[in-house]
Design an enzyme around this catalytic site. Structure first.
Site, PDB file in Angstrom:
ATOM      1  N   HIS A  38       0.830  -1.207   0.000  1.00 62.41           N
ATOM      2  CA  HIS A  38       0.000   0.000   0.000  1.00 62.41           C
ATOM      3  C   HIS A  38       0.862   1.253   0.000  1.00 62.41           C
ATOM      4  O   HIS A  38       1.985   1.244   0.509  1.00 62.41           O
ATOM      5  CB  HIS A  38      -0.880   0.028   1.257  1.00 62.41           C
ATOM      6  CG  HIS A  38      -2.163  -0.716   1.108  1.00 62.41           C
ATOM      7  ND1 HIS A  38      -3.371  -0.209   1.521  1.00 62.41           N
ATOM      8  CD2 HIS A  38      -2.431  -1.938   0.586  1.00 62.41           C
ATOM      9  CE1 HIS A  38      -4.332  -1.081   1.264  1.00 62.41           C
ATOM     10  NE2 HIS A  38      -3.787  -2.144   0.701  1.00 62.41           N
ATOM     11  N   GLU A 107      -6.411  -0.520  -5.875  1.00 64.00           N
ATOM     12  CA  GLU A 107      -7.401   0.404  -5.324  1.00 64.00           C
ATOM     13  C   GLU A 107      -6.958   1.839  -5.584  1.00 64.00           C
ATOM     14  O   GLU A 107      -5.770   2.143  -5.584  1.00 64.00           O
ATOM     15  CB  GLU A 107      -7.561   0.223  -3.807  1.00 64.00           C
ATOM     16  CG  GLU A 107      -7.778  -1.191  -3.343  1.00 64.00           C
ATOM     17  CD  GLU A 107      -6.466  -1.871  -2.988  1.00 64.00           C
ATOM     18  OE1 GLU A 107      -5.439  -1.188  -2.800  1.00 64.00           O
ATOM     19  OE2 GLU A 107      -6.455  -3.114  -2.936  1.00 64.00           O
ATOM     20  N   GLY A 173     -14.576 -12.674  -9.502  1.00 64.77           N
ATOM     21  CA  GLY A 173     -15.706 -13.227 -10.233  1.00 64.77           C
ATOM     22  C   GLY A 173     -15.261 -13.942 -11.491  1.00 64.77           C
ATOM     23  O   GLY A 173     -14.062 -14.165 -11.716  1.00 64.77           O
TER      24      GLY A 173
END
Length: 313
Positions: A38, A107, A173
């Site tokens: 991060h 992100e 997914g």
């Protein structure tokens, strides 16, 4: 047999503490350590975010058998894919083949420091193209690439482990699973969902815990530092900074957090949470202890109780 890992969470500890924790995790009997990559913490209360790759280099040098991995690095914005390949190859050499590169679409929180955050479809296209550069470089090839998002006039890695570096990809997914099946050696998932597994490939997951002798104190700590945890990925991927995560999670209660994160000293409660991932077919499960100042006691408890219970069950 399931491999159990320890999470080096850069958002809640400084670099020296993380390396010390990696050494202690190896002593405690963990099979691997997974480091978060991060630029910013999720919340101001967490208070840290050192450069993960420096931590990995030191941890590779300071440990002997502990496998290492990123969980996960975004190779599309803050880093050019060729640079990620070089970073991964170098850690692979320093660790003598103990490193796995975990990648994901990232992100806004971390990647917008290098430019505007792409929309969802675009960033998944960028991840796929990045892997088309990273994989051959890690295999020792000279890469020349002219694509939609990246240019590599010519690149070769001069220091890389002979066996290469495995690459695993975070999925959420069906669409991302298709990319992972063709461009990676395994899968990382955050939910105990067996449908995300690729047969005969490693399946990585992560379970957040808040262990401590006082359940009430653990619940408060989990709320203070992990109230963002239940926001779900469509939200988490888009928020730009810790202030936004604070605002988005301001409605979260202590009971909300404790319903999804086991808190306190009850061994069976923690084992049950981890068991959901074992039953879903995960081959590698990284455990994340909440609270940067609470790692030593957690690792002692892991050695004496948690890991023996998991391996006996």
């Amino acid at each position: 047999m399931v491999n159990f890992g320890y999470t080096l969470m850069c958002e809640q500890s400084g670099p020296n503490e993380l390396v010390d924790d990696a050494v202690r995790a190896e002593e405690a009997g963990y099979d691997f350590a997974a480091v978060s990559d991060h630029f910013s913490p999720w919340l101001t209360e967490q208070g840290h975010s050192p450069f993960a790759w420096s931590v990995l280099g030191a941890a590779a040098y300071a440990t002997e058998s502990l496998e290492l991995m990123t969980m996960v690095t975004c190779p599309t914005r803050r880093y050019h894919p060729a640079v990620v390949a070089q970073q991964a190859a170098t850690i692979g050499v320093m660790s003598q083949g103990r490193f796995t590169l975990g990648v994901g679409a990232g992100e806004n929180l971390n990647e917008h420091v290098a430019g505007a955050w792409p929309h969802r479809t675009q960033r998944h296209e960028m991840l796929a193209e990045a892997l088309e550069i990273i994989n051959p470089l890690l295999d020792g090839e000279t890469v020349r690439h002219s694509g939609t998002y990246y240019e590599v006039p010519e690149a070769r890695l001069w220091d890389r482990p002979d066996e290469g570096v495995p690459v695993v990809m975070a999925v959420s997914g069906h669409d991302s699973l298709e990319v992972a099946a063709s461009l990676s050696d395994g899968v990382v998932a955050v939910q105990p969902d067996p449908s995300l597994r690729i047969p005969d490939k490693p399946f990585y997951g992560q379970v957040a815990l808040c262990y401590g002798p006082d359940e009430s104190e653990c619940r408060k700590r989990a709320l203070d530092q992990f109230r963002w945890f239940g926001l779900q990925w469509p939200v988490m991927a888009e928020l730009p900074d810790p202030r936004a995560f604070d605002a988005a999670s301001s409605f979260v209660t202590e009971d909300d957090v404790a319903s999804s994160i086991p808190c306190g000293p009850d061994l069976d409660r923690h084992v049950t949470a981890i068991r959901a991932f074992i039953d879903a077919g995960f081959t590698h499960i990284a455990l994340l202890q909440i609270g940067g100042g609470n790692q030593h006691d957690f690792l002692d408890w892991s050695e004496s109780q948690l890991l023996p219970a998991l391996r006996a069950s």
